[in-house]
Design an enzyme around this catalytic site. Structure first.
Site, PDB file in Angstrom:
ATOM      1  N   GLU A  38       1.015  -1.023  -0.085  1.00  0.00           N
ATOM      2  CA  GLU A  38       0.263  -0.141  -0.536  1.00  0.00           C
ATOM      3  C   GLU A  38       0.774   0.940  -0.003  1.00  0.00           C
ATOM      4  OE1 GLU A  38      -2.678  -0.722   3.365  1.00  0.00           O
ATOM      5  OE2 GLU A  38      -3.098  -3.234   2.683  1.00  0.00           O
ATOM      6  N   GLU A  67      -9.007   3.981   4.807  1.00  0.00           N
ATOM      7  CA  GLU A  67      -8.286   3.716   3.427  1.00  0.00           C
ATOM      8  C   GLU A  67      -8.213   4.555   2.318  1.00  0.00           C
ATOM      9  OE1 GLU A  67      -7.281  -0.073   3.183  1.00  0.00           O
ATOM     10  OE2 GLU A  67      -8.759  -0.967   4.949  1.00  0.00           O
TER      11      GLU A  67
END
Ligand code: ARG
Ligand code: ZN
Length: 423
Positions: free
Chosen positions: A186, A385
């Site tokens: 990520e 997120e």
């Protein structure tokens, strides 16, 4: 009759490349629409074979009927996988038709390309670069930044935390904790931590919000919580999620650090199999990275009022619990905070973030740092997120870093300022 025959031949010929036309010479990411339980079984099966990597959902067990699945498929398995999808009437689109090129662009960008006008913060950086940046930032802002070593990773890389403080002396300072890069692939997450630090230092005494934040709270920032995994995504496998610890019972490597905390540890939504992406580890805090963060927060639990963990992708502002469907006592209050933050992001950036309690907004995921921090007594605990929704997923291009970071920054400031009023 003859004409018919020619037609038939032509039609067949036209059909021939059908299987061939999916067999790209590049690695791809497919979006697969699952509609039935039987199809869910098939996709679960495919996703655990053929060297594919499941992007979304995180684990095959989350695939049910009516799930949109994002799956990375290496070039040499594309034919097999798309044939299987066709056989079972599964429709799919190609999200990314050449991930090698995207990855190459994101890593080449790192060494500052003189043709690029993008700033340091609009590029992705290697682990070595980030360590260098930490040192340099501390040197450049000696009155506002202190660096502390809170522990080291499984492969003995240092875990540095930057402590940002305003220049105003206050008796007892409250604090915010922000960690980035729990999950290796990520990349927007460490990029956000760097962005945030730079913004804080540059706009202190220029922007009211950040000035107020830094005058009333110390801000602890851990830019890369999983340095071994991050390093591995730069050198070997861009799709890696977990840390890099070796297991005694298996040849599989890595524990999911966000399943390794002591919050309904290793129950439904985590796995006790070392080969799985959501492997919970041998016991809570078995991983040195999780233990280091937990130790730090335990020893600062009276001052830390706001806990924040940065992930991608999906565009969501989440709060506990992830480890159970139960509502936390201040559910309504936390809901208001994320709702307000999401509203601002929608207004200023015309972008939609989902918000709510994790278990209900995404899925059950026990052993997470946010739930653990909440139970420790940090009752403002969130997981963000960041962008996007799957268009590029983990391979968000550098040109989209600034927007992703700015909107998350806006959400962060919105929540932090409320917490300052409340605590
Ligand atoms: N998507 C992340 C994960 O699967 C974060 C989920 C939210 N929080 C949590 N504690 N699970 O780990
Ligand atoms: Zn994550």
């Amino acid at each position: 009759m003859k004409a018919l025959l020619i037609w038939a031949v032509l039609l067949n010929f036209y059909k021939l490349p059908k299987t061939g036309d999916c067999a790209s010479t590049h690695d791809q990411v497919l979006s697969i629409q699952v509609t039935t339980h039987q199809q869910a079984d098939i996709v679960r099966n495919i996703s655990s074979q053929y060297e594919t990597v499941l992007w979304s959902p995180t684990s095959p067990e989350y695939i049910g009927a009516h799930t949109e699945v994002h799956l990375f498929v290496p070039a040499n398995k594309l034919g097999t996988v798309t044939d299987l999808l066709q056989t079972h009437l599964l429709t799919h689109q190609v999200l990314l038709d050449n991930t090698e090129d995207l990855i190459e662009m994101q890593t080449r960008n790192e060494s500052s390309d003189p043709r690029s006008s993008a700033s340091y913060y609009e590029r992705y950086h290697s682990l070595e670069d980030i360590y260098y940046w930490i040192n340099k930032t501390a040197q450049d802002y000696p009155d506002m930044v202190k660096v502390t070593l809170i522990g080291s990773s499984y492969e003995k890389r240092p875990l540095y935390v930057l402590k940002l403080s305003g220049r105003q002396e206050r008796a007892e300072k409250r604090a915010i904790w922000i960690d980035c890069g729990i999950h290796a692939r990520e990349w927007i997450s460490p990029a956000f931590c760097l962005w945030f630090v730079q913004y804080s230092l540059n706009f202190y005494n220029l922007n009211n919000d950040i000035t107020e934040m830094l005058n009333s709270m110390d801000i602890y920032v851990l830019p890369v919580m999983n340095p071994d995994g991050y390093k591995y995504t730069w050198t070997t496998n861009r799709m890696w999620r977990k840390n890099r610890s070796l297991s005694k019972e298996s040849n599989c490597v890595g524990t999911d650090l966000n399943r390794n905390f002591d919050a309904n540890w290793c129950t439904k939504g985590a796995s006790n199999r070392p080969c799985d992406e959501i492997y919970c580890g041998q016991f809570p805090e078995s991983e040195p990275e999780a233990e280091a963060v937990a130790n730090f927060l335990r020893s600062h639990k009276d001052s830390v009022k706001l806990y924040l963990s940065i992930h991608s992708y999906g565009q969501m502002l989440l709060f506990p619990y992830s480890c159970s469907n139960e509502e936390v006592p201040n559910h309504a209050e936390l809901f208001e905070l994320v709702q307000e933050a999401a509203m601002k992001v929608r207004r200023y950036y015309r972008n939609n973030y989902k918000y709510g309690a994790s278990a209900k907004t995404i899925y059950l995921a026990p052993g997470g740092s946010d739930d653990w921090a909440y139970n420790l007594g940090i009752h403002y605990s969130f997981t963000f997120e960041l962008e996007d929704r799957g268009r590029y997923g983990f391979l968000l291009p550098p040109s989209l870093i600034s927007k992703a970071c700015n909107e998350a920054l806006l959400a962060l400031k919105s929540i932090a300022l409320r917490v300052i009023q409340k605590t």
